[in-house]
Design a protein around this motif. Structure first.
Motif, mmCIF file in Angstrom:
data_model
loop_
_atom_site.group_PDB
_atom_site.id
_atom_site.type_symbol
_atom_site.label_atom_id
_atom_site.label_comp_id
_atom_site.label_asym_id
_atom_site.label_seq_id
_atom_site.Cartn_x
_atom_site.Cartn_y
_atom_site.Cartn_z
ATOM 1 N N GLU A 185 32.563 0.963 -8.974
ATOM 2 C CA GLU A 185 33.386 2.486 -9.796
ATOM 3 C C GLU A 185 34.721 3.060 -8.904
ATOM 4 O O GLU A 185 34.901 2.814 -7.601
ATOM 5 C CB GLU A 185 32.132 3.510 -9.168
ATOM 6 N N LEU A 186 35.010 3.183 -9.638
ATOM 7 C CA LEU A 186 36.754 3.575 -9.258
ATOM 8 C C LEU A 186 36.329 4.693 -7.956
ATOM 9 O O LEU A 186 36.045 5.961 -8.588
ATOM 10 C CB LEU A 186 37.350 4.479 -10.127
ATOM 11 N N VAL A 187 36.694 5.298 -7.304
ATOM 12 C CA VAL A 187 37.088 6.303 -6.022
ATOM 13 C C VAL A 187 37.909 7.099 -5.299
ATOM 14 O O VAL A 187 38.089 7.903 -4.987
ATOM 15 C CB VAL A 187 35.440 5.799 -4.719
ATOM 16 N N ALA A 188 39.128 6.122 -5.559
ATOM 17 C CA ALA A 188 39.873 6.297 -5.550
ATOM 18 C C ALA A 188 41.199 6.087 -6.317
ATOM 19 O O ALA A 188 40.864 4.767 -6.108
ATOM 20 C CB ALA A 188 40.425 5.676 -3.440
ATOM 21 N N ASP A 189 42.285 7.031 -6.569
ATOM 22 C CA ASP A 189 43.533 6.090 -6.931
ATOM 23 C C ASP A 189 44.574 6.894 -6.865
ATOM 24 O O ASP A 189 44.558 7.915 -6.880
ATOM 25 C CB ASP A 189 43.572 6.374 -8.474
ATOM 26 N N THR A 190 45.701 6.382 -6.650
ATOM 27 C CA THR A 190 46.926 6.726 -5.634
ATOM 28 C C THR A 190 48.173 5.477 -5.885
ATOM 29 O O THR A 190 48.194 4.555 -6.312
ATOM 30 C CB THR A 190 46.854 7.286 -4.125
ATOM 31 N N THR A 191 49.545 6.528 -5.416
ATOM 32 C CA THR A 191 50.417 6.096 -5.793
ATOM 33 C C THR A 191 51.568 6.721 -4.700
ATOM 34 O O THR A 191 52.813 6.025 -4.650
ATOM 35 C CB THR A 191 52.062 6.589 -7.016
ATOM 36 N N ASP A 192 50.614 7.376 -4.087
ATOM 37 C CA ASP A 192 50.897 8.296 -2.597
ATOM 38 C C ASP A 192 50.357 6.980 -0.972
ATOM 39 O O ASP A 192 50.559 8.114 -0.454
ATOM 40 C CB ASP A 192 50.943 9.585 -2.510
ATOM 41 N N ALA A 193 50.293 6.240 -1.382
ATOM 42 C CA ALA A 193 49.286 5.566 0.312
ATOM 43 C C ALA A 193 50.649 5.273 1.147
ATOM 44 O O ALA A 193 51.936 5.121 0.502
ATOM 45 C CB ALA A 193 49.013 4.279 0.335
ATOM 46 N N VAL A 194 49.708 4.658 2.632
ATOM 47 C CA VAL A 194 51.360 4.366 3.437
ATOM 48 C C VAL A 194 50.187 3.732 4.081
ATOM 49 O O VAL A 194 49.171 3.450 4.388
ATOM 50 C CB VAL A 194 51.662 5.418 4.153
ATOM 51 N N THR A 195 51.185 2.643 4.823
ATOM 52 C CA THR A 195 50.695 1.240 5.028
ATOM 53 C C THR A 195 50.621 1.475 6.689
ATOM 54 O O THR A 195 51.558 1.233 7.273
ATOM 55 C CB THR A 195 51.439 0.318 4.331
ATOM 56 N N LEU A 196 49.695 0.878 7.536
ATOM 57 C CA LEU A 196 49.741 1.139 8.360
ATOM 58 C C LEU A 196 49.299 0.031 8.705
ATOM 59 O O LEU A 196 48.584 -0.642 8.825
ATOM 60 C CB LEU A 196 48.460 2.278 9.410
ATOM 61 N N GLN A 197 50.271 -0.169 10.061
ATOM 62 C CA GLN A 197 49.978 -1.864 10.244
ATOM 63 C C GLN A 197 50.053 -1.722 12.152
ATOM 64 O O GLN A 197 51.099 -1.677 13.021
ATOM 65 C CB GLN A 197 51.867 -2.568 9.949
#
Length: 123
Positions: A31-43
């Motif tokens: 089930e889809l629980v999150a959808d974004t174009t505003d994520a950030v990647t933490l490395q």
């Protein structure tokens, strides 16, 4: 109560937070629980990259606050959510840093999903 150590990123233990620049979707039990174009990647150092998604882009009705808490000397106190999806509740599938340390301030208001408890798709 003992003082918890606060560590800062270094050349030996680097931490970067950058815009992901792609759509990120998360499914739990299909089930889809999150959808974004505003994520950030933490490395962080040599650990796998982690997608931090704005809490506002997660389906709020699926979230259940957890009593679990942990501490990271680089990021601060973490809180957890369980996710109701399908006929199951996936315990502690999400973590967040409500008041992250300044070096990782960009993850404030964002959550991350455990890859063994959710299907995270980037792009």
């Amino acid at each position: 109560m003992t003082e918890r150590p606060v560590l800062h990123p270094t050349a030996e233990h680097p931490i970067t937070v950058t815009p992901t620049g792609a759509r990120v979707t998360v499914r739990v039990n299909g089930e889809l629980v999150a959808d974004t174009t505003d994520a950030v990647t933490l490395q962080e150092s040599t650990y796998p990259a982690v997608q931090y998604i704005p809490l506002s882009d997660v389906v709020a009705e699926r979230l259940q606050h957890s009593n679990t808490g942990t501490y990271c000397p680089y990021k601060g106190e973490a809180a957890y959510y369980s996710v109701a999806a399908g006929d199951d509740v996936v315990e502690d599938a999400i973590w967040t840093y409500p008041k992250p340390y300044p070096a990782v301030a960009a993850i404030a208001g964002r959550v991350a999903f455990y890859p063994d408890k959710a299907e995270i798709t980037v792009g």
